[in-house]
Design an enzyme around this catalytic site. Structure first.
Site, mmCIF file in Angstrom:
data_model
loop_
_atom_site.group_PDB
_atom_site.id
_atom_site.type_symbol
_atom_site.label_atom_id
_atom_site.label_comp_id
_atom_site.label_asym_id
_atom_site.label_seq_id
_atom_site.Cartn_x
_atom_site.Cartn_y
_atom_site.Cartn_z
ATOM 1 N N ASP A 1 1.454 4.440 -4.000
ATOM 2 C CA ASP A 1 2.230 5.271 -4.940
ATOM 3 C C ASP A 1 3.722 5.341 -4.625
ATOM 4 O OD1 ASP A 1 2.403 7.146 -2.822
ATOM 5 O OD2 ASP A 1 2.374 8.796 -4.256
ATOM 6 N N GLU A 2 4.232 4.395 -3.847
ATOM 7 C CA GLU A 2 5.667 4.475 -3.555
ATOM 8 C C GLU A 2 6.295 3.080 -3.501
ATOM 9 O OE1 GLU A 2 6.527 5.848 0.483
ATOM 10 O OE2 GLU A 2 4.460 5.376 1.001
ATOM 11 N N ASP B 1 8.399 7.935 -5.529
ATOM 12 C CA ASP B 1 7.087 8.351 -5.008
ATOM 13 C C ASP B 1 6.394 9.214 -6.066
ATOM 14 O OD1 ASP B 1 5.835 8.976 -1.854
ATOM 15 O OD2 ASP B 1 5.108 10.109 -3.581
HETATM 16 P P1 TTP Z 1 1.261 10.745 -0.966
HETATM 17 O O1 TTP Z 1 2.437 10.180 -1.718
HETATM 18 O O2 TTP Z 1 1.417 11.017 0.480
HETATM 19 O O3 TTP Z 1 0.778 12.095 -1.611
HETATM 20 P P2 TTP Z 1 0.698 12.516 -3.125
HETATM 21 O O4 TTP Z 1 1.269 11.490 -4.036
HETATM 22 O O5 TTP Z 1 -0.712 12.899 -3.431
HETATM 23 O O6 TTP Z 1 1.563 13.825 -3.145
HETATM 24 P P3 TTP Z 1 3.153 13.959 -3.077
HETATM 25 O O7 TTP Z 1 3.549 14.600 -4.374
HETATM 26 O O8 TTP Z 1 3.420 14.823 -1.894
HETATM 27 O O9 TTP Z 1 3.727 12.578 -2.929
HETATM 28 O O10 TTP Z 1 0.020 9.768 -1.146
HETATM 29 C C1 TTP Z 1 -0.225 9.056 -2.353
HETATM 30 C C2 TTP Z 1 -1.697 8.943 -2.610
HETATM 31 O O11 TTP Z 1 -2.325 8.271 -1.531
HETATM 32 C C3 TTP Z 1 -2.386 10.290 -2.713
HETATM 33 O O12 TTP Z 1 -2.408 10.782 -4.048
HETATM 34 C C4 TTP Z 1 -3.740 10.035 -2.193
HETATM 35 C C5 TTP Z 1 -3.595 8.842 -1.294
HETATM 36 N N1 TTP Z 1 -3.726 9.230 0.118
HETATM 37 C C6 TTP Z 1 -4.840 8.807 0.817
HETATM 38 O O13 TTP Z 1 -5.694 8.117 0.283
HETATM 39 N N2 TTP Z 1 -4.959 9.170 2.134
HETATM 40 C C7 TTP Z 1 -4.018 9.964 2.754
HETATM 41 O O14 TTP Z 1 -4.157 10.272 3.945
HETATM 42 C C8 TTP Z 1 -2.866 10.390 1.997
HETATM 43 C C9 TTP Z 1 -1.798 11.248 2.640
HETATM 44 C C10 TTP Z 1 -2.767 10.013 0.695
HETATM 45 MG MG MG Z 2 3.148 10.630 -3.668
#
Ligand code: TTP
Ligand code: MG
Length: 364
Positions: A112-113, A14
């Site tokens: 992103d995962e 992730d």
């Molecule tokens: P996440 O993996 O939930 O968050 P993140 O990568 O920003 O942070 P973390 O280090 O905790 O993993 O989400 C990935 C991307 O998806 C995030 O950068 C932005 C997008 N996103 C949205 O568009 N809407 C949302 O509600 C969320 C939670 C994330």
């Molecule tokens: Mg993330």
């Protein structure tokens, strides 16, 4: 206790603060600063929410989905960026390309995962650790952003593990350490137990995962039926959901050109509603959910604008989509120009999971 799936070695990768990380990569002046991606805060009067933010911003209490006005009040000196979904999608594809090049079973789970099955590739969890280090450094070197990796014998535990030590963490949970790892965690750490479902457990004095272990399978079944079986399988490392390539970048949209360029609000809004309803009929029939909603507006003179919103979790909800589209339209200032064409598009489609498969969503 040792899981039956002892031999599976599953990774969940992730990206850290993904959208914010891309902006920081592309503008090193932002390094170390609280960077917030989301709606325009308009000095605390803005509508809309935080999409994501850097870890520096999180220190001020900011998080995804927080109203942008609250974020601004907590962190007025932050750097607020609208963001460009196209750019993030491109970076995401480059990351996924690296992960796919390992040639193991692979499943992209969101922008992103991803999950990877290294069972046949690594002999043990020490090998897995070395590969995790390699993946992290390859993504850092080639893409310029960081990720966190969780590794265990099931997808769910791997996902909980990747979230355990962020950013840039590697968390390996060997099956025999599962109880120790999960025990102290709140039950909401289990993907699928959210704000509403947790109350069901609270009524039985179950707050932490160790309370679930203590309750035992037969009591959980007595209390929650199939849902009890599902949660037990998760915490025992027994929910063997397959890894399958199903992330779909297809999209579906419709657009209409007005007979004459239009400026009446009600006419434009009702056209947006009509397009939204028509597309939802198709989405419903073909059982597609979507992550991204896009509104396209072409003004007199062919200047075209798009506004998009992406949600982390795929959904299909005509009313919610209509609200989002109306918000996008209301926030768009077309300075008295008339509108020639209006379009609505849903992308990042995912097909509903087959009923024969036992997934979290079947229970929640
Ligand atoms: P996440 O993996 O939930 O968050 P993140 O990568 O920003 O942070 P973390 O280090 O905790 O993993 O989400 C990935 C991307 O998806 C995030 O950068 C932005 C997008 N996103 C949205 O568009 N809407 C949302 O509600 C969320 C939670 C994330
Ligand atoms: Mg993330």
């Amino acid at each position: 206790m040792i899981s039956l799936l002892e031999k599976s070695i599953i990774f969940h990768v992730d990206l850290d603060a993904f959208f914010a990380a891309v902006e920081i990569r592309d503008n090193p002046d932002l390094k170390g600063k609280p960077v917030i991606i989301g709606a325009d805060p308009k000095k605390g009067k803005g509508r809309g929410v935080v999409t994501t933010c850097s870890y520096e911003a999180r220190k001020f209490g900011l998080h995804s989905a927080m109203p942008i006005s609250i974020a601004y009040n907590l962190c007025p000196h932050g750097v607020y960026i609208n963001g460009s979904y196209e750019k993030y999608e491109e970076v995401s594809q480059s990351v996924m390309h690296i992960l796919r090049s390992y040639n193991v079973d692979f499943q992209q789970a969101s922008i992103d995962e991803a999950y990877l099955d290294f069972s046949g590739y690594c002999n043990n969890f020490l090998d897995a650790y070395k590969i995790a280090v390699e993946i992290q450094s390859q993504i850092k070197k080639e893409i310029g952003i960081t990720c966190s990796i969780g590794c265990s014998s099931t997808k769910t535990i791997a996902k909980i593990a990747s979230d355990f030590n962020k950013p840039q963490g590697i968390t390996i949970v060997e099956p025999e350490k599962l109880h120790e790892f999960l025990g102290q965690m709140d039950i909401t750490k289990i993907p699928g137990i959210g704000k509403k479902t947790k109350l069901m457990f609270h009524r039985h004095d179950i707050f932490k995962i160790q309370d679930l272990y203590k309750t035992g399978l037969s009591n959980l079944v007595f209390m929650f039926g199939d849902y009890g079986i599902w949660v037990w399988n998760v915490i025992m490392g027994l929910d063997s959901r397959p890894i399958r390539e199903n992330y779909n970048r297809k999209s579906i949209g419709k657009e209409r050109t007005f007979m004459e360029d239009e400026s009446r609000y009600e006419v434009i809004i009702s056209k947006i509603e009509e397009l939204n309803a028509r597309i939802h009929t198709i989405l419903e029939k073909q059982k597609y959910r979507y992550n991204t909603i896009t509104l396209k507006i072409r003004l007199t003179g062919f200047i075209t604008h798009t506004r998009s919103k992406t949600m982390k979790t795929a959904f299909r909800d005509e009313i919610k989509a209509r609200r989002e589209l109306e918000d996008m339209f209301n926030n768009f200032s077309f300075e008295k120009k008339k509108i020639r064409l209006i379009g609505v598009r849903f992308s990042n489609l995912e097909q509903d999971v087959s009923k024969t498969q036992t997934l979290i969503t079947d229970f929640v």
